[in-house]
Design a protein around this motif. Structure first.
Motif, PDB file in Angstrom:
ATOM      1  N   TYR A  29       0.791  -1.222   0.598  1.00 54.25           N
ATOM      2  CA  TYR A  29       0.021   0.258  -0.555  1.00 54.25           C
ATOM      3  C   TYR A  29       1.041   0.411   0.477  1.00 54.25           C
ATOM      4  O   TYR A  29       1.532   1.915  -1.352  1.00 54.25           O
ATOM      5  N   ALA A  30       1.288   2.306   1.156  1.00 55.22           N
ATOM      6  CA  ALA A  30       1.751   2.907   1.638  1.00 55.22           C
ATOM      7  C   ALA A  30       3.002   3.163   0.461  1.00 55.22           C
ATOM      8  O   ALA A  30       3.814   1.190   2.122  1.00 55.22           O
ATOM      9  N   SER A  49       0.887   7.220  -0.762  1.00 54.24           N
ATOM     10  CA  SER A  49      -0.137   6.271  -1.273  1.00 54.24           C
ATOM     11  C   SER A  49      -0.614   5.326  -2.411  1.00 54.24           C
ATOM     12  O   SER A  49       0.611   5.231  -3.749  1.00 54.24           O
ATOM     13  N   TYR A  50      -1.229   3.757  -2.248  1.00 55.72           N
ATOM     14  CA  TYR A  50      -0.961   3.562  -3.597  1.00 55.72           C
ATOM     15  C   TYR A  50      -1.600   3.609  -4.918  1.00 55.72           C
ATOM     16  O   TYR A  50      -0.948   3.368  -5.926  1.00 55.72           O
ATOM     17  N   GLU A  51      -2.612   4.518  -5.096  1.00 59.67           N
ATOM     18  CA  GLU A  51      -2.711   5.072  -6.084  1.00 59.67           C
ATOM     19  C   GLU A  51      -2.469   6.588  -6.541  1.00 59.67           C
ATOM     20  O   GLU A  51      -2.626   6.589  -7.499  1.00 59.67           O
ATOM     21  N   TYR A  54      -2.353  10.574  -3.340  1.00 55.95           N
ATOM     22  CA  TYR A  54      -1.793  10.998  -1.831  1.00 55.95           C
ATOM     23  C   TYR A  54      -0.041  11.033  -1.603  1.00 55.95           C
ATOM     24  O   TYR A  54       0.434  10.281  -1.837  1.00 55.95           O
ATOM     25  N   THR A  55       0.515  11.765  -1.295  1.00 54.41           N
ATOM     26  CA  THR A  55       2.062  12.106  -1.145  1.00 54.41           C
ATOM     27  C   THR A  55       2.499  12.468   0.151  1.00 54.41           C
ATOM     28  O   THR A  55       1.682  14.586   0.258  1.00 54.41           O
ATOM     29  N   TYR A  56       3.512  13.042   0.397  1.00 57.05           N
ATOM     30  CA  TYR A  56       3.646  13.863   1.434  1.00 57.05           C
ATOM     31  C   TYR A  56       5.552  14.013   1.167  1.00 57.05           C
ATOM     32  O   TYR A  56       6.176  13.042   0.422  1.00 57.05           O
ATOM     33  N   THR A  95       7.422   0.848   3.730  1.00 55.14           N
ATOM     34  CA  THR A  95       5.829   0.357   3.146  1.00 55.14           C
ATOM     35  C   THR A  95       4.976   0.481   4.696  1.00 55.14           C
ATOM     36  O   THR A  95       6.126  -0.380   5.353  1.00 55.14           O
ATOM     37  N   GLN A  98      -0.614   1.553   6.267  1.00 54.89           N
ATOM     38  CA  GLN A  98      -2.054   2.970   6.028  1.00 54.89           C
ATOM     39  C   GLN A  98      -0.911   3.476   5.759  1.00 54.89           C
ATOM     40  O   GLN A  98       0.034   3.868   6.779  1.00 54.89           O
ATOM     41  N   MET A  99      -0.975   5.027   5.020  1.00 53.79           N
ATOM     42  CA  MET A  99      -0.555   5.967   5.081  1.00 53.79           C
ATOM     43  C   MET A  99      -0.289   6.610   6.242  1.00 53.79           C
ATOM     44  O   MET A  99       0.865   6.956   6.512  1.00 53.79           O
TER      45      MET A  99
END
Length: 120
Positions: A29-30, A49-51, A54-56, A95, A98-99
């Protein structure tokens, strides 16, 4: 068990660029990268995130680093531009399920790391 293998580290002059790659043995996932320099605490640098929706980015790398991923290959990439000597560290691919966990520094799996050295 998920295995992560990083590549792409090396020695570069300040202002230069490097691209790190990480291959995961299965879908995750993340994904993200954290780094650790000698005598310093571990720091989450980027996450996605997987899709990819969302990025950090840590404040220290915003505008210079870009994270991306390819879910077909279970891979994540880190493009690092305008590198600075303070970016010198071992970079680890990680990994989390969860984010939120990743943002809290709670990694499920991580690789052995790749050394990035930026000379002044």
């Amino acid at each position: 068990q998920v295995h992560l293998v990083e590549s792409g580290g090396g020695l570069v002059q300040a202002g230069g660029s490097l691209r790190l790659s990480c291959a995961a043995s299965s879908a995750v996932y993340a994904m993200g990268w954290f780094r650790q320099a000698p005598g310093k605490e571990r720091e989450l640098v980027v996450a996605i995130s997987y899709e990819g929706d969302y990025t950090y980015y840590a404040d220290s790398v915003k505008g210079r680093f870009t994270i991306s991923r390819n879910n077909i290959n279970n891979a994540v990439y880190l493009q690092m531009n305008t590198l600075k000597p303070e970016d010198t560290a071992v970079y680890y691919c990680a990994t989390s399920n969860q984010m939120a966990s990743m943002l809290n520094g709670e990694y499920t799996y991580w690789g052995r790391g790749t050394q990035v050295t930026v000379s002044s």
